[in-house]
Design a protein around this motif. Structure first.
Motif, PDB file in Angstrom:
ATOM      1  N   VAL A  46      35.975  48.964  40.787  1.00  0.00           N
ATOM      2  CA  VAL A  46      37.294  49.598  40.694  1.00  0.00           C
ATOM      3  C   VAL A  46      37.141  51.025  40.180  1.00  0.00           C
ATOM      4  O   VAL A  46      36.554  51.246  39.120  1.00  0.00           O
ATOM      5  CB  VAL A  46      38.233  48.811  39.754  1.00  0.00           C
ATOM      6  CG1 VAL A  46      39.574  49.531  39.620  1.00  0.00           C
ATOM      7  CG2 VAL A  46      38.428  47.400  40.261  1.00  0.00           C
TER       8      VAL A  46
ATOM      9  N   TRP B 136      34.117  49.001  36.351  1.00  0.00           N
ATOM     10  CA  TRP B 136      35.432  49.641  36.308  1.00  0.00           C
ATOM     11  C   TRP B 136      35.234  51.064  35.820  1.00  0.00           C
ATOM     12  O   TRP B 136      34.653  51.288  34.754  1.00  0.00           O
ATOM     13  CB  TRP B 136      36.367  48.863  35.376  1.00  0.00           C
ATOM     14  CG  TRP B 136      37.744  49.464  35.215  1.00  0.00           C
ATOM     15  CD1 TRP B 136      38.419  50.245  36.107  1.00  0.00           C
ATOM     16  CD2 TRP B 136      38.621  49.306  34.094  1.00  0.00           C
ATOM     17  NE1 TRP B 136      39.656  50.589  35.627  1.00  0.00           N
ATOM     18  CE2 TRP B 136      39.806  50.020  34.387  1.00  0.00           C
ATOM     19  CE3 TRP B 136      38.514  48.620  32.876  1.00  0.00           C
ATOM     20  CZ2 TRP B 136      40.870  50.087  33.493  1.00  0.00           C
ATOM     21  CZ3 TRP B 136      39.586  48.684  31.993  1.00  0.00           C
ATOM     22  CH2 TRP B 136      40.751  49.409  32.300  1.00  0.00           C
TER      23      TRP B 136
ATOM     24  N   TYR C 199      43.665  39.645  37.515  1.00  0.00           N
ATOM     25  CA  TYR C 199      42.722  39.374  38.602  1.00  0.00           C
ATOM     26  C   TYR C 199      41.773  38.237  38.228  1.00  0.00           C
ATOM     27  O   TYR C 199      41.287  38.166  37.100  1.00  0.00           O
ATOM     28  CB  TYR C 199      41.935  40.650  38.895  1.00  0.00           C
ATOM     29  CG  TYR C 199      40.976  40.571  40.055  1.00  0.00           C
ATOM     30  CD1 TYR C 199      41.441  40.313  41.338  1.00  0.00           C
ATOM     31  CD2 TYR C 199      39.608  40.747  39.858  1.00  0.00           C
ATOM     32  CE1 TYR C 199      40.569  40.248  42.406  1.00  0.00           C
ATOM     33  CE2 TYR C 199      38.728  40.692  40.925  1.00  0.00           C
ATOM     34  CZ  TYR C 199      39.213  40.441  42.200  1.00  0.00           C
ATOM     35  OH  TYR C 199      38.341  40.375  43.254  1.00  0.00           O
TER      36      TYR C 199
ATOM     37  N   VAL D 185      34.581  41.740  38.223  1.00  0.00           N
ATOM     38  CA  VAL D 185      34.592  43.192  38.374  1.00  0.00           C
ATOM     39  C   VAL D 185      33.256  43.708  37.848  1.00  0.00           C
ATOM     40  O   VAL D 185      33.027  43.745  36.639  1.00  0.00           O
ATOM     41  CB  VAL D 185      35.769  43.827  37.605  1.00  0.00           C
ATOM     42  CG1 VAL D 185      35.778  45.346  37.797  1.00  0.00           C
ATOM     43  CG2 VAL D 185      37.090  43.216  38.050  1.00  0.00           C
TER      44      VAL D 185
ATOM     45  N   SER E 230      39.645  54.004  39.150  1.00  0.00           N
ATOM     46  CA  SER E 230      41.064  54.264  38.904  1.00  0.00           C
ATOM     47  C   SER E 230      41.227  55.635  38.263  1.00  0.00           C
ATOM     48  O   SER E 230      40.348  56.118  37.549  1.00  0.00           O
ATOM     49  CB  SER E 230      41.667  53.178  38.015  1.00  0.00           C
ATOM     50  OG  SER E 230      40.927  53.039  36.816  1.00  0.00           O
TER      51      SER E 230
ATOM     52  N   LEU F 293      33.757  43.133  42.654  1.00  0.00           N
ATOM     53  CA  LEU F 293      34.682  44.243  42.866  1.00  0.00           C
ATOM     54  C   LEU F 293      34.269  45.439  42.012  1.00  0.00           C
ATOM     55  O   LEU F 293      33.926  45.287  40.837  1.00  0.00           O
ATOM     56  CB  LEU F 293      36.101  43.799  42.494  1.00  0.00           C
ATOM     57  CG  LEU F 293      37.230  44.813  42.642  1.00  0.00           C
ATOM     58  CD1 LEU F 293      37.484  45.126  44.114  1.00  0.00           C
ATOM     59  CD2 LEU F 293      38.512  44.275  42.000  1.00  0.00           C
TER      60      LEU F 293
ATOM     61  N   ALA G 166      45.451  49.654  36.515  1.00  0.00           N
ATOM     62  CA  ALA G 166      44.227  48.846  36.648  1.00  0.00           C
ATOM     63  C   ALA G 166      44.009  47.978  35.411  1.00  0.00           C
ATOM     64  O   ALA G 166      43.601  46.821  35.534  1.00  0.00           O
ATOM     65  CB  ALA G 166      43.025  49.751  36.875  1.00  0.00           C
TER      66      ALA G 166
ATOM     67  N   VAL H 155      48.277  46.616  44.267  1.00  0.00           N
ATOM     68  CA  VAL H 155      46.868  46.845  43.930  1.00  0.00           C
ATOM     69  C   VAL H 155      46.029  45.596  44.210  1.00  0.00           C
ATOM     70  O   VAL H 155      44.916  45.672  44.739  1.00  0.00           O
ATOM     71  CB  VAL H 155      46.730  47.266  42.455  1.00  0.00           C
ATOM     72  CG1 VAL H 155      45.268  47.243  42.007  1.00  0.00           C
ATOM     73  CG2 VAL H 155      47.316  48.661  42.247  1.00  0.00           C
TER      74      VAL H 155
ATOM     75  N   LEU I 222      43.782  44.122  36.245  1.00  0.00           N
ATOM     76  CA  LEU I 222      42.506  43.433  36.071  1.00  0.00           C
ATOM     77  C   LEU I 222      42.632  42.259  35.109  1.00  0.00           C
ATOM     78  O   LEU I 222      41.859  41.299  35.187  1.00  0.00           O
ATOM     79  CB  LEU I 222      41.430  44.411  35.592  1.00  0.00           C
ATOM     80  CG  LEU I 222      41.006  45.454  36.630  1.00  0.00           C
ATOM     81  CD1 LEU I 222      39.917  46.358  36.066  1.00  0.00           C
ATOM     82  CD2 LEU I 222      40.554  44.804  37.924  1.00  0.00           C
TER      83      LEU I 222
END
Length: 282
Positions: free
Chosen positions: A164, A188, A181, A185, A166, A162, A174, A152, A178
């Motif tokens: 995301v 999400w 990460y 983000v 999911s 980003l 995720a 991922v 995350l």
């Protein structure tokens, strides 16, 4: 919104990455999957997961309504209770076969039975079983989850914001990815998420107690009342906000058709697609 779509589909607006990790759940050299291969841990997780799913279904189809769906759920519950009560006297192979029998019974629910996604109870069983395999933290078993998260996160540019999206098991992946990460983000989105299926998923997540990842600026969670996999909208209550106060904002959607769990069903809703497109605008 119409003027944004051409730039999105051409790739002018953003880079799109789809993380496909389905092959990581295939055992090397395996010619197929069998419920008889389950060990004690896998049986425990699968029993708890089926218990949580049946609990959700019993809320959707209460027995007092005496509907056909309620009778199917009652039948599946009776079988699961029997497995739990007799577990100590049965071999793991026998338990695995009986758990497949429960998912086969669940396929009698009209919305599930007519879906092309699961052709038989064993197919449904092993898709649900992937949740347990991903969340297995035991030494070599944990390498499956590690490989999934690496797949991922591979190639993501930490210097760029980003978004995301999911779905299903991917929401649990995720959640953990995350937390690893290092980038920002901006949004999400979770669709058909089992994150709120109580102890079977929530209490096995890392880190725990569950908390929204620090780098998430906004979290939208969507669920359909006819989605047998998604838990009720408890995420905002059971998963703590991050230090910026960000937590799940949950909205219900009602899909048409006979099977509502697929990501495409969720993405058909403007309420789901719109915030994703807006987050992608410069």
């Amino acid at each position: 919104m119409a003027e944004i779509l051409p730039t999105l589909t051409r790739g002018d607006l953003c880079d799109v990455t789809f993380a496909n990790y389905s092959d990581l759940f295939n055992r090397p050299g395996s010619q197929g999957q069998s419920a008889e291969e389950f060990d004690e841990h896998a049986v425990t997780v699968m029993t708890e997961l089926l218990d949580a799913v049946l609990e959700e279904l019993s809320e959707q189809f209460p027995m007092e309504n005496r509907s056909q769906e309620a009778l199917v759920v009652r039948d599946a519950r009776f079988q699961l209770d029997a497995v739990v009560e007799q577990r100590q006297t049965q071999g793991l192979g026998a338990i695995g076969r009986r758990l497949v029998g429960i998912t086969t019974t669940m396929l009698r629910l009209p919305g599930v039975r007519r879906s092309a996604q699961w052709m038989n109870g064993q197919a449904l069983f092993f898709q649900l079983a992937q949740v347990g395999r991903y969340l297995d933290r035991r030494s070599k078993k944990a390498k499956v989850g590690e490989a999934v998260r690496a797949r991922v996160l591979d190639g993501l540019d930490h210097a760029r914001p980003l978004v995301v999206v999911s779905h299903s098991l991917g929401t649990a992946v995720a959640y953990e990815a995350l937390h690893e990460y290092e980038g920002t983000v901006s949004l999400w989105v979770t669709l058909g998420s089992p994150l709120a299926l109580g102890a079977v998923v929530l209490d096995r997540l890392v880190p725990r107690p569950a908390v929204c990842p620090e780098n998430v600026a906004a979290w939208l969670n969507f669920w359909d009342r006819d989605d047998v996999v998604a838990g009720r909208p408890h995420l905002a209550k059971w998963i703590s906000p991050n230090s910026d106060g960000v937590k799940a904002v949950t909205e219900r959607v009602d899909s048409s058709g006979i099977w509502t769990h697929t990501a495409t069903k969720y993405l058909e809703h403007a309420a789901v697609a719109r915030p994703v497109i807006e987050a992608l605008q410069p």
